[in-house]
Design a protein around this motif. Structure first.
Motif, PDB file in Angstrom:
ATOM      1  N   ASN A  81       5.675   3.010  -7.472  1.00 23.28           N
ATOM      2  CA  ASN A  81       5.222   3.844  -6.278  1.00 23.28           C
ATOM      3  C   ASN A  81       4.828   2.773  -5.240  1.00 23.28           C
ATOM      4  OD1 ASN A  81       5.699   6.217  -7.682  1.00 23.28           O
ATOM      5  ND2 ASN A  81       3.717   6.104  -8.953  1.00 23.28           N
ATOM      6  N   LEU A  82       5.426   2.038  -4.716  1.00 20.80           N
ATOM      7  CA  LEU A  82       5.187   1.160  -3.785  1.00 20.80           C
ATOM      8  C   LEU A  82       5.559   2.002  -2.408  1.00 20.80           C
ATOM      9  CD1 LEU A  82       5.700  -0.959  -6.101  1.00 20.80           C
ATOM     10  CD2 LEU A  82       6.047  -2.448  -4.192  1.00 20.80           C
ATOM     11  N   SER A  83       4.887   1.745  -1.502  1.00 16.23           N
ATOM     12  CA  SER A  83       5.211   2.394  -0.190  1.00 16.23           C
ATOM     13  C   SER A  83       6.432   1.527   0.291  1.00 16.23           C
ATOM     14  CB  SER A  83       3.753   2.369   0.764  1.00 16.23           C
ATOM     15  OG  SER A  83       3.368   1.139   1.000  1.00 16.23           O
ATOM     16  N   ASP A  84       6.887   2.030   1.291  1.00 17.04           N
ATOM     17  CA  ASP A  84       7.985   1.146   1.805  1.00 17.04           C
ATOM     18  C   ASP A  84       7.699  -0.072   2.576  1.00 17.04           C
ATOM     19  OD1 ASP A  84       9.723   3.225   1.646  1.00 17.04           O
ATOM     20  OD2 ASP A  84       9.994   4.224   3.216  1.00 17.04           O
ATOM     21  N   ARG A  85       6.261  -0.079   3.204  1.00 18.94           N
ATOM     22  CA  ARG A  85       5.666  -1.154   3.588  1.00 18.94           C
ATOM     23  C   ARG A  85       5.201  -2.169   2.503  1.00 18.94           C
ATOM     24  NH1 ARG A  85       0.396  -1.018   7.437  1.00 18.94           N
ATOM     25  NH2 ARG A  85       0.254  -3.557   7.781  1.00 18.94           N
ATOM     26  N   LEU A  86       4.659  -1.807   1.247  1.00 21.19           N
ATOM     27  CA  LEU A  86       4.599  -2.668   0.391  1.00 21.19           C
ATOM     28  C   LEU A  86       5.701  -3.208  -0.333  1.00 21.19           C
ATOM     29  CD1 LEU A  86       1.286  -1.329  -1.868  1.00 21.19           C
ATOM     30  CD2 LEU A  86       1.511  -3.216  -0.082  1.00 21.19           C
ATOM     31  N   LYS A  87       6.659  -2.429  -0.380  1.00 22.46           N
ATOM     32  CA  LYS A  87       8.049  -2.881  -0.807  1.00 22.46           C
ATOM     33  C   LYS A  87       8.621  -4.236  -0.136  1.00 22.46           C
ATOM     34  CE  LYS A  87      12.525  -1.311  -2.506  1.00 22.46           C
ATOM     35  NZ  LYS A  87      13.735  -0.366  -2.277  1.00 22.46           N
ATOM     36  N   ARG A  88       8.584  -3.838   1.404  1.00 17.30           N
ATOM     37  CA  ARG A  88       9.161  -4.753   2.084  1.00 17.30           C
ATOM     38  C   ARG A  88       8.235  -6.090   2.019  1.00 17.30           C
ATOM     39  NH1 ARG A  88      12.918  -7.039   4.325  1.00 17.30           N
ATOM     40  NH2 ARG A  88      12.479  -7.815   6.859  1.00 17.30           N
ATOM     41  N   LEU A  89       7.034  -5.980   1.921  1.00 22.37           N
ATOM     42  CA  LEU A  89       6.348  -7.238   1.662  1.00 22.37           C
ATOM     43  C   LEU A  89       6.698  -7.946   0.327  1.00 22.37           C
ATOM     44  CD1 LEU A  89       3.769  -8.950   2.325  1.00 22.37           C
ATOM     45  CD2 LEU A  89       2.437  -7.551   1.060  1.00 22.37           C
ATOM     46  N   PHE A  90       6.931  -7.297  -0.589  1.00 16.99           N
ATOM     47  CA  PHE A  90       7.554  -8.034  -1.686  1.00 16.99           C
ATOM     48  C   PHE A  90       9.032  -8.330  -1.625  1.00 16.99           C
ATOM     49  CE2 PHE A  90       4.110  -6.150  -3.944  1.00 16.99           C
ATOM     50  CZ  PHE A  90       3.793  -6.921  -5.002  1.00 16.99           C
ATOM     51  N   GLU A  91       9.772  -7.794  -0.858  1.00 17.65           N
ATOM     52  CA  GLU A  91      11.144  -8.223  -0.474  1.00 17.65           C
ATOM     53  C   GLU A  91      11.320  -9.516   0.382  1.00 17.65           C
ATOM     54  OE1 GLU A  91      12.918  -4.766   1.137  1.00 17.65           O
ATOM     55  OE2 GLU A  91      13.493  -3.876  -0.711  1.00 17.65           O
ATOM     56  N   ILE A  92      10.494  -9.733   1.393  1.00 19.99           N
ATOM     57  CA  ILE A  92      10.335 -10.686   2.198  1.00 19.99           C
ATOM     58  C   ILE A  92       9.986 -11.990   1.493  1.00 19.99           C
ATOM     59  CG2 ILE A  92      10.484  -9.281   4.560  1.00 19.99           C
ATOM     60  CD1 ILE A  92       7.558  -9.962   4.779  1.00 19.99           C
TER      61      ILE A  92
END
Length: 109
Positions: A81-92
Motif C-alpha cells: 500500500n505504498l503511495s505513488d510518492r513512496l513507490k517512486r522513492l524506492f524506485e529511484i
C-alpha cells in the motif's frame, strides 16, 4: 509529526501498520519497534504503509536494515500500500528492485 506503529504477531507472520511520517525523528522509533522481529528465523513480515505520507532517507535506512536481517535469517519482507510518492522513492534509490513492494492492495493487511 508523530508515528504510530501497530504490530500483530501470529507465530512467524508479522503484520505492521505504520501511520504518520518516517523521518529522522520517527525512524528510530520504527526501528526500535520492528528490528527485533527481523532477527528471528523464517519470519514473514508485511508492512502496510498506506497511512505514511512522507519518508526520508532515514526511513529507507530502517527498511534496508530490516530487509538485510530478514533475508539473512531466511525470511521475507513485503511493503504494501505504498503511495505513488513512496513507490517512486524506492524506485529511484533502486530499492524497489530488491525489496518486494506493492503500490496498492485493497483492504490492507
Amino acid at each position: 509529526m508523530n508515528i504510530i506503529i501497530d504490530v500483530k504477531e501470529q507465530e512467524l507472520n508479522i503484520e505492521v501498520k505504520v501511520c504518520g511520517e518516517i523521518d529522522a525523528y520517527t525512524a528510530p522509533k520504527l526501528k526500535e519497534r520492528i528490528y527485533s522481529y527481523s532477527e528471528k528465523q523464517s519470519i514473514k513480515m508485511v508492512v502496510d504503509l498506506s497511512d505514511v505520507n512522507y519518508m526520508d532517507s532515514t526511513g529507507l535506512g530502517v527498511f534496508v536494515g530490516v530487509f538485510k536481517n530478514i533475508r539473512a535469517n531466511n525470511g521475507e519482507l513485503k511493503l504494501i500500500n505504498l503511495s505513488d510518492r513512496l513507490k517512486r522513492l524506492f524506485e529511484i534509490t533502486g530499492l524497489a528492485d530488491i525489496i518486494d513492494i506493492t503500490s496498492k492492495i485493497e483492504g490492507g493487511i
